[in-house]
Scaffold this motif. Structure first.
Motif: not given
Length: 200
Positions: A22-24, A129-139, A186-192, A197-199
């Motif tokens: 996941a990106p910083v 944080p990007a990974a945690r947010a993406a994973r929580a969304y999918l959860d 696709g799950a990991a790509d959500l964090s990407t 969007l953050n940038r």
């Protein structure tokens, strides 16, 4: 109706997805709050009542982030009552279905407890944080805890997890695409995507 338990599939994918790539994210407040812009734009044009309810729930989600409230089902249900305009928002009591019945999310005696663990991991693990947010969304999307409004609950959860890190996305519309429980890439790509969007 599908016989496959897509929730079990997601839990396997969740373990195997490459969350570490996941990106910083930048902790810089953007000029615009993407969630509010989304609510005031396409959501309000479609349904003003829905927009108002979402904005109320978003205010609660941001406040809970500021106060570092535990992320659990009780907190999500507080937001969901606002989203649905309902007195209660209990955890579902049967299998849930999505995508015109093509996906089935099973319910076992452990489902709610497993969901609680996943929500805690959204704020207690060392993942970016990007990974945690993406994973929580999918959860939230694939546990499908509520009888209605799970897509909105998932997005509120994502922005809450980011808000705990003082991160606000300037745009959330691109997050509103179909996700599949058997897609680790696709799950990991959500964090990407969150990073992109953050940038902006």
């Amino acid at each position: 109706m599908t016989a496959t338990d897509c929730l079990s599939t997601w839990l396997r994918v969740r373990r195997d997805a490459d969350w570490q790539r996941a990106p910083v994210l930048r902790r810089v407040q953007p000029a615009t709050d993407g969630f509010r812009v989304w609510c005031e734009g396409p959501v309000r044009r479609r349904d003003p009542v829905r927009a108002n309810r979402l904005l109320t729930a978003y205010t609660l989600a941001r406040a809970a982030a500021a106060y570092r409230c535990p992320l659990d089902f009780t907190l999500l249900a507080t937001w969901q009552r606002e989203v649905l305009g309902a007195a209660e928002a209990p955890f579902r009591v049967n299998d849930a279905y999505a995508k015109a019945g093509r996906e089935r999310y099973g319910l076992t005696p452990r489902t709610q407890a497993d969901f609680a663990v996943c929500l805690r991991e959204a704020i207690e693990t060392e993942l970016p944080p990007a990974a945690r947010a993406a994973r929580a969304y999918l959860d939230v999307a694939f546990f499908h805890p509520f009888t209605d409004g799970n897509a909105r609950a998932a997005l509120l959860t994502l922005v809450h997890v980011l808000a705990r890190e003082d991160i606000v996305l300037p745009e959330v519309g691109p997050l509103q695409i179909t996700r599949y429980p058997d897609d680790p890439v696709g799950a990991a790509d959500l964090s990407t995507l969150i990073g992109v969007l953050n940038r902006r």
